[in-house]
Motif scaffolding. Structure first.
Motif: not given
Length: 377
Positions: A265-277, A293-307
Protein backbone atom coordinates in the motif's frame (compact mmCIF):
# COMPACT_ATOMS: atom_id res chain seq x y z
CA UNK A 1 1.05 -29.47 -13.89
CA UNK A 2 -1.12 -26.41 -14.59
CA UNK A 3 -4.85 -26.36 -13.93
CA UNK A 4 -6.78 -23.42 -15.45
CA UNK A 5 -10.25 -22.95 -13.97
CA UNK A 6 -12.88 -21.15 -16.06
CA UNK A 7 -15.81 -20.13 -13.90
CA UNK A 8 -18.71 -18.79 -15.93
CA UNK A 9 -19.38 -15.20 -14.87
CA UNK A 10 -16.90 -15.27 -11.97
CA UNK A 11 -13.65 -13.41 -11.42
CA UNK A 12 -12.11 -10.30 -12.99
CA UNK A 13 -11.53 -10.67 -16.69
CA UNK A 14 -13.38 -14.00 -16.99
CA UNK A 15 -15.06 -14.22 -20.35
CA UNK A 16 -13.29 -11.09 -21.58
CA UNK A 17 -10.74 -13.11 -23.51
CA UNK A 18 -10.13 -16.71 -24.47
CA UNK A 19 -9.12 -19.24 -21.80
CA UNK A 20 -5.96 -19.96 -23.80
CA UNK A 21 -4.70 -16.46 -22.92
CA UNK A 22 -5.25 -17.14 -19.23
CA UNK A 23 -3.47 -20.48 -19.21
CA UNK A 24 -0.61 -18.90 -21.18
CA UNK A 25 -0.36 -16.25 -18.45
CA UNK A 26 -0.38 -19.03 -15.82
CA UNK A 27 2.44 -20.77 -17.69
CA UNK A 28 4.47 -17.54 -17.69
CA UNK A 29 3.85 -17.10 -13.97
CA UNK A 30 5.01 -20.66 -13.30
CA UNK A 31 8.16 -20.14 -15.37
CA UNK A 32 8.82 -16.85 -13.55
CA UNK A 33 8.70 -18.81 -10.28
CA UNK A 34 11.22 -21.33 -11.63
CA UNK A 35 8.87 -24.17 -12.61
CA UNK A 36 8.79 -26.02 -15.93
CA UNK A 37 5.42 -27.02 -17.37
CA UNK A 38 4.79 -30.74 -17.90
CA UNK A 39 1.10 -30.51 -18.76
CA UNK A 40 -2.04 -28.44 -18.48
CA UNK A 41 -5.73 -29.05 -17.92
CA UNK A 42 -8.71 -26.74 -18.41
CA UNK A 43 -11.60 -27.16 -15.94
CA UNK A 44 -14.86 -25.42 -16.81
CA UNK A 45 -17.38 -25.08 -13.98
CA UNK A 46 -20.46 -23.05 -13.10
CA UNK A 47 -19.27 -22.71 -9.50
CA UNK A 48 -16.35 -24.01 -7.40
CA UNK A 49 -16.72 -27.37 -5.69
CA UNK A 50 -16.75 -26.68 -1.91
CA UNK A 51 -14.34 -29.52 -1.11
CA UNK A 52 -12.06 -29.83 -4.18
CA UNK A 53 -12.78 -26.63 -6.17
CA UNK A 54 -12.32 -28.38 -9.54
CA UNK A 55 -14.59 -31.33 -8.77
CA UNK A 56 -14.02 -35.06 -8.39
CA UNK A 57 -13.90 -35.80 -12.11
CA UNK A 58 -11.16 -33.27 -12.82
CA UNK A 59 -9.20 -34.48 -9.78
CA UNK A 60 -9.14 -37.97 -11.32
CA UNK A 61 -8.01 -36.48 -14.65
CA UNK A 62 -5.24 -34.48 -12.97
CA UNK A 63 -4.09 -37.58 -11.03
CA UNK A 64 -3.82 -39.56 -14.27
CA UNK A 65 -1.78 -36.85 -15.99
CA UNK A 66 0.48 -36.56 -12.93
CA UNK A 67 1.24 -40.26 -13.16
CA UNK A 68 1.95 -40.01 -16.89
CA UNK A 69 4.11 -36.86 -16.76
CA UNK A 70 5.85 -37.34 -13.41
CA UNK A 71 5.03 -33.79 -12.31
CA UNK A 72 5.73 -33.02 -8.66
CA UNK A 73 3.60 -29.87 -8.18
CA UNK A 74 0.09 -28.83 -9.22
CA UNK A 75 -0.62 -25.13 -9.77
CA UNK A 76 -4.28 -24.08 -9.80
CA UNK A 77 -5.15 -20.72 -11.36
CA UNK A 78 -7.58 -19.75 -8.60
CA UNK A 79 -7.60 -18.67 -4.97
CA UNK A 80 -8.12 -21.90 -3.01
CA UNK A 81 -9.44 -22.03 0.52
CA UNK A 82 -7.24 -23.83 3.09
CA UNK A 83 -9.68 -26.77 3.10
CA UNK A 84 -9.71 -27.06 -0.69
CA UNK A 85 -5.92 -26.90 -0.89
CA UNK A 86 -5.50 -29.56 1.81
CA UNK A 87 -8.07 -31.86 0.20
CA UNK A 88 -6.43 -31.57 -3.22
CA UNK A 89 -3.03 -32.41 -1.76
CA UNK A 90 -4.46 -35.48 -0.05
CA UNK A 91 -6.18 -36.65 -3.23
CA UNK A 92 -3.25 -35.99 -5.58
CA UNK A 93 -0.34 -36.82 -3.30
CA UNK A 94 1.72 -33.78 -4.39
CA UNK A 95 1.99 -30.17 -3.20
CA UNK A 96 -0.73 -27.88 -4.57
CA UNK A 97 -0.19 -24.14 -5.11
CA UNK A 98 -2.96 -21.69 -5.82
CA UNK A 99 -2.61 -18.43 -7.75
CA UNK A 100 -1.99 -16.37 -4.61
CA UNK A 101 0.81 -18.65 -3.38
CA UNK A 102 2.44 -18.63 -6.82
CA UNK A 103 2.49 -14.84 -7.09
CA UNK A 104 3.75 -14.49 -3.51
CA UNK A 105 6.56 -16.93 -4.33
CA UNK A 106 7.57 -14.83 -7.36
CA UNK A 107 7.54 -11.65 -5.29
CA UNK A 108 9.70 -13.32 -2.61
CA UNK A 109 12.30 -14.23 -5.25
CA UNK A 110 12.33 -10.80 -6.95
CA UNK A 111 12.22 -8.34 -4.03
CA UNK A 112 15.56 -6.52 -3.77
CA UNK A 113 15.12 -3.48 -1.56
CA UNK A 114 14.66 -3.65 2.19
CA UNK A 115 11.13 -2.26 1.89
CA UNK A 116 10.22 -4.74 -0.83
CA UNK A 117 11.44 -7.70 1.22
CA UNK A 118 9.47 -6.53 4.26
CA UNK A 119 6.33 -6.05 2.17
CA UNK A 120 6.58 -9.53 0.65
CA UNK A 121 7.26 -11.18 4.02
CA UNK A 122 4.21 -9.43 5.48
CA UNK A 123 2.01 -10.63 2.62
CA UNK A 124 3.30 -14.21 2.90
CA UNK A 125 2.74 -14.34 6.66
CA UNK A 126 -0.79 -12.98 6.28
CA UNK A 127 -1.48 -15.65 3.68
CA UNK A 128 0.14 -18.38 5.80
CA UNK A 129 -1.91 -17.47 8.88
CA UNK A 130 -5.08 -18.59 7.07
CA UNK A 131 -3.42 -21.94 6.25
CA UNK A 132 -2.60 -22.90 9.87
CA UNK A 133 -6.05 -24.19 10.75
CA UNK A 134 -5.72 -28.01 10.89
CA UNK A 135 -3.04 -27.79 8.25
CA UNK A 136 -0.55 -30.24 9.76
CA UNK A 137 -0.90 -32.86 12.49
CA UNK A 138 2.00 -31.52 14.58
CA UNK A 139 0.14 -28.24 14.99
CA UNK A 140 -2.54 -30.02 17.01
CA UNK A 141 -0.15 -31.28 19.70
CA UNK A 142 -0.36 -29.53 23.05
CA UNK A 143 2.63 -28.07 24.81
CA UNK A 144 2.85 -27.27 28.48
CA UNK A 145 4.67 -27.90 31.70
CA UNK A 146 7.32 -26.18 33.76
CA UNK A 147 10.11 -24.47 31.83
CA UNK A 148 8.32 -24.31 28.48
CA UNK A 149 7.54 -20.92 26.99
CA UNK A 150 4.14 -22.10 25.87
CA UNK A 151 1.48 -21.98 28.51
CA UNK A 152 -0.04 -25.12 30.05
CA UNK A 153 -2.19 -26.87 27.50
CA UNK A 154 -1.27 -24.46 24.68
CA UNK A 155 -1.45 -26.12 21.30
CA UNK A 156 1.37 -25.84 18.78
CA UNK A 157 -1.03 -24.22 16.31
CA UNK A 158 -1.78 -21.49 18.86
CA UNK A 159 1.94 -20.93 19.45
CA UNK A 160 2.64 -20.66 15.72
CA UNK A 161 -0.29 -18.29 15.23
CA UNK A 162 0.96 -16.10 18.08
CA UNK A 163 4.51 -16.02 16.68
CA UNK A 164 3.19 -15.05 13.25
CA UNK A 165 1.07 -12.31 14.83
CA UNK A 166 4.12 -10.90 16.63
CA UNK A 167 6.19 -10.92 13.43
CA UNK A 168 3.38 -9.25 11.47
CA UNK A 169 3.23 -6.50 14.10
CA UNK A 170 7.00 -5.94 13.82
CA UNK A 171 6.86 -5.81 10.01
CA UNK A 172 4.01 -3.30 10.02
CA UNK A 173 5.93 -1.07 12.41
CA UNK A 174 9.03 -1.13 10.19
CA UNK A 175 6.94 -0.42 7.10
CA UNK A 176 5.29 2.53 8.87
CA UNK A 177 8.77 3.95 9.51
CA UNK A 178 9.73 3.54 5.84
CA UNK A 179 6.40 5.06 4.80
CA UNK A 180 7.17 8.09 6.97
CA UNK A 181 10.51 8.48 5.20
CA UNK A 182 8.76 8.19 1.84
CA UNK A 183 6.29 10.95 2.81
CA UNK A 184 9.23 13.17 3.80
CA UNK A 185 10.80 12.63 0.38
CA UNK A 186 7.46 13.37 -1.27
CA UNK A 187 7.13 16.65 0.64
CA UNK A 188 10.65 17.59 -0.45
CA UNK A 189 9.67 17.04 -4.07
CA UNK A 190 6.58 19.15 -3.47
CA UNK A 191 8.66 22.03 -2.13
CA UNK A 192 10.73 21.88 -5.30
CA UNK A 193 7.43 22.00 -7.21
CA UNK A 194 8.32 18.91 -9.19
CA UNK A 195 5.58 17.41 -11.38
CA UNK A 196 5.22 13.77 -10.25
CA UNK A 197 4.45 11.09 -12.85
CA UNK A 198 3.95 7.38 -12.10
CA UNK A 199 4.10 4.47 -14.52
CA UNK A 200 1.34 1.92 -13.97
CA UNK A 201 0.21 -1.02 -16.04
CA UNK A 202 -0.10 -4.75 -16.42
CA UNK A 203 3.00 -6.76 -15.63
CA UNK A 204 5.41 -7.15 -18.57
CA UNK A 205 3.84 -4.25 -20.47
CA UNK A 206 7.27 -2.61 -20.78
CA UNK A 207 7.16 -0.07 -17.94
CA UNK A 208 10.80 -0.47 -16.92
CA UNK A 209 12.00 -0.18 -20.53
CA UNK A 210 9.94 2.98 -20.93
CA UNK A 211 11.27 4.27 -17.58
CA UNK A 212 14.85 3.87 -18.81
CA UNK A 213 14.04 5.63 -22.09
CA UNK A 214 12.46 8.64 -20.37
CA UNK A 215 15.01 9.01 -17.55
CA UNK A 216 18.15 7.80 -19.35
CA UNK A 217 18.63 5.21 -16.60
CA UNK A 218 19.65 1.57 -16.64
CA UNK A 219 17.08 0.01 -14.32
CA UNK A 220 16.73 -3.77 -14.62
CA UNK A 221 14.16 -4.91 -17.18
CA UNK A 222 13.41 -8.30 -18.68
CA UNK A 223 10.76 -9.97 -20.83
CA UNK A 224 9.08 -11.77 -17.91
CA UNK A 225 6.24 -11.25 -15.46
CA UNK A 226 7.12 -9.16 -12.38
CA UNK A 227 10.73 -8.60 -13.45
CA UNK A 228 10.95 -5.62 -11.07
CA UNK A 229 9.05 -4.97 -7.86
CA UNK A 230 10.79 -2.07 -6.15
CA UNK A 231 9.64 1.48 -6.84
CA UNK A 232 12.32 3.67 -8.45
CA UNK A 233 12.12 7.44 -8.96
CA UNK A 234 14.30 9.50 -11.30
CA UNK A 235 14.25 12.85 -13.03
CA UNK A 236 12.36 12.67 -16.29
CA UNK A 237 13.99 14.66 -19.08
CA UNK A 238 11.19 16.66 -20.68
CA UNK A 239 12.12 20.34 -20.69
CA UNK A 240 14.62 22.46 -18.69
CA UNK A 241 11.84 24.66 -17.30
CA UNK A 242 9.65 21.73 -16.23
CA UNK A 243 10.99 19.68 -13.28
CA UNK A 244 9.43 16.22 -13.63
CA UNK A 245 9.98 13.15 -11.43
CA UNK A 246 9.05 9.76 -12.90
CA UNK A 247 8.35 6.72 -10.67
CA UNK A 248 8.25 3.11 -11.85
CA UNK A 249 5.82 0.99 -9.79
CA UNK A 250 5.12 -2.72 -9.44
CA UNK A 251 3.14 -4.26 -12.28
CA UNK A 252 -0.48 -5.30 -11.85
CA UNK A 253 -2.17 -8.53 -12.86
CA UNK A 254 -5.70 -9.86 -12.92
CA UNK A 255 -6.87 -11.12 -9.53
CA UNK A 256 -3.90 -9.49 -7.79
CA UNK A 257 -3.90 -10.98 -4.24
CA UNK A 258 -5.38 -8.60 -1.69
CA UNK A 259 -2.54 -9.47 0.70
CA UNK A 260 -0.10 -7.94 -1.79
CA UNK A 261 -2.23 -4.83 -2.28
CA UNK A 262 -2.34 -4.33 1.49
CA UNK A 263 1.38 -5.01 1.96
CA UNK A 264 2.42 -2.77 -0.97
CA UNK A 265 0.00 0.00 0.00
CA UNK A 266 2.80 2.44 0.86
CA UNK A 267 4.51 1.74 -2.47
CA UNK A 268 1.29 1.91 -4.48
CA UNK A 269 0.53 5.18 -2.72
CA UNK A 270 3.03 6.75 -5.13
CA UNK A 271 0.48 6.19 -7.88
CA UNK A 272 -2.44 7.53 -5.84
CA UNK A 273 -0.54 10.76 -5.06
CA UNK A 274 0.94 11.33 -8.51
CA UNK A 275 0.04 14.33 -10.65
CA UNK A 276 -0.20 12.12 -13.73
CA UNK A 277 -0.41 8.38 -14.38
CA UNK A 278 1.06 6.87 -17.51
CA UNK A 279 -1.02 3.72 -18.05
CA UNK A 280 1.33 1.51 -20.07
CA UNK A 281 -0.47 -1.08 -22.22
CA UNK A 282 1.02 -3.94 -24.22
CA UNK A 283 -0.38 -3.11 -27.67
CA UNK A 284 0.70 -6.51 -29.00
CA UNK A 285 -1.29 -8.53 -26.45
CA UNK A 286 -4.57 -10.11 -27.66
CA UNK A 287 -5.87 -9.69 -24.08
CA UNK A 288 -5.13 -5.95 -24.12
CA UNK A 289 -8.64 -4.81 -23.17
CA UNK A 290 -8.96 -7.27 -20.28
CA UNK A 291 -5.53 -6.23 -18.98
CA UNK A 292 -6.52 -2.56 -19.07
CA UNK A 293 -9.67 -3.35 -17.10
CA UNK A 294 -7.63 -5.26 -14.51
CA UNK A 295 -5.32 -2.27 -14.05
CA UNK A 296 -8.25 0.12 -13.73
CA UNK A 297 -9.71 -2.16 -11.04
CA UNK A 298 -6.51 -2.05 -8.96
CA UNK A 299 -6.21 1.73 -9.40
CA UNK A 300 -9.73 2.14 -8.06
CA UNK A 301 -8.94 -0.13 -5.11
CA UNK A 302 -5.88 1.93 -4.08
CA UNK A 303 -7.69 5.24 -4.44
CA UNK A 304 -6.09 6.36 -7.72
CA UNK A 305 -9.18 6.22 -9.93
CA UNK A 306 -9.43 10.02 -10.18
CA UNK A 307 -5.76 10.74 -10.91
CA UNK A 308 -5.32 12.21 -14.43
CA UNK A 309 -3.79 9.74 -16.84
CA UNK A 310 -2.40 9.26 -20.30
CA UNK A 311 -2.65 5.85 -21.95
CA UNK A 312 0.62 4.66 -23.49
CA UNK A 313 0.25 1.82 -26.01
CA UNK A 314 3.70 0.22 -25.97
CA UNK A 315 5.31 -2.50 -28.14
CA UNK A 316 3.83 -1.28 -31.42
CA UNK A 317 6.82 -2.92 -33.11
CA UNK A 318 5.47 -6.29 -31.93
CA UNK A 319 1.80 -5.58 -32.65
CA UNK A 320 0.12 -7.58 -35.39
CA UNK A 321 0.41 -6.15 -38.88
CA UNK A 322 -2.50 -3.84 -39.56
CA UNK A 323 -3.02 -2.82 -35.93
CA UNK A 324 -4.50 0.64 -35.72
CA UNK A 325 -2.09 3.37 -34.67
CA UNK A 326 -4.04 6.45 -33.77
CA UNK A 327 -2.62 9.80 -34.82
CA UNK A 328 -2.05 12.47 -32.19
CA UNK A 329 -5.17 14.48 -31.51
CA UNK A 330 -5.18 18.26 -31.68
CA UNK A 331 -4.88 19.85 -28.26
CA UNK A 332 -4.24 17.64 -25.24
CA UNK A 333 -2.60 14.28 -25.94
CA UNK A 334 -4.54 11.60 -24.04
CA UNK A 335 -2.95 8.53 -25.65
CA UNK A 336 0.36 7.76 -27.32
CA UNK A 337 1.41 4.78 -29.44
CA UNK A 338 5.12 3.98 -29.17
CA UNK A 339 7.88 1.43 -28.84
CA UNK A 340 9.99 1.95 -25.74
CA UNK A 341 12.59 -0.47 -27.10
CA UNK A 342 13.12 1.22 -30.49
CA UNK A 343 12.32 4.77 -29.36
CA UNK A 344 9.54 5.37 -31.88
CA UNK A 345 6.96 7.74 -30.38
CA UNK A 346 9.00 8.61 -27.27
CA UNK A 347 9.18 12.29 -28.21
CA UNK A 348 5.40 12.48 -28.52
CA UNK A 349 5.13 11.07 -24.98
CA UNK A 350 7.57 13.68 -23.73
CA UNK A 351 5.31 16.29 -25.30
CA UNK A 352 2.25 14.81 -23.58
CA UNK A 353 4.01 14.94 -20.19
CA UNK A 354 5.15 18.50 -20.89
CA UNK A 355 1.54 19.50 -21.67
CA UNK A 356 0.28 18.22 -18.32
CA UNK A 357 3.22 19.68 -16.41
CA UNK A 358 2.67 23.05 -18.10
CA UNK A 359 -1.02 22.97 -17.13
CA UNK A 360 -0.09 22.39 -13.48
CA UNK A 361 2.08 25.51 -13.33
CA UNK A 362 0.76 28.94 -12.27
CA UNK A 363 -1.06 30.89 -14.98
CA UNK A 364 1.82 33.33 -15.36
CA UNK A 365 4.16 30.50 -16.28
CA UNK A 366 1.89 28.75 -18.79
CA UNK A 367 2.48 31.29 -21.53
CA UNK A 368 6.12 30.25 -21.75
CA UNK A 369 6.40 27.45 -24.32
CA UNK A 370 8.48 24.52 -23.01
CA UNK A 371 11.74 23.70 -24.76
CA UNK A 372 11.81 19.92 -25.26
CA UNK A 373 14.91 17.88 -24.61
CA UNK A 374 15.65 15.32 -27.28
CA UNK A 375 17.00 11.85 -26.70
CA UNK A 376 20.65 11.43 -25.88
CA UNK A 377 22.85 10.78 -28.84
Amino acid sequence: MLVEVALRGHGPGRGAHDASDEIEELRQLAESAGFSTAGQILARRDRPDPALFIGRGKVDEVRAQLAASGSGVVIVDAALSPVQQRNLERELGVPVMDRTSLILDIFAQRAQSREGKLQVELARLQHLSTRLVRGWTHLERQRGGIGLRAGPGEKQIELDRRMIGQRVKQLRERLRTLDSQRRTQRRARGRREAFCVSLVGYTNAGKSTLFNALTRSSAFCADQLFATLDTTSRRCFVAPSLPVVLSDTVGFIRALPHALIDAFKATLDEAARADLLLHVVDASSPARQAQMEAVEGVLEEIGAADVPRCVVFNKIDLAQRGAAVEPAACGRIDSVWLSARSGDGIEMLRGAIAQRAQESQPTSERSKPPVFIGTAS
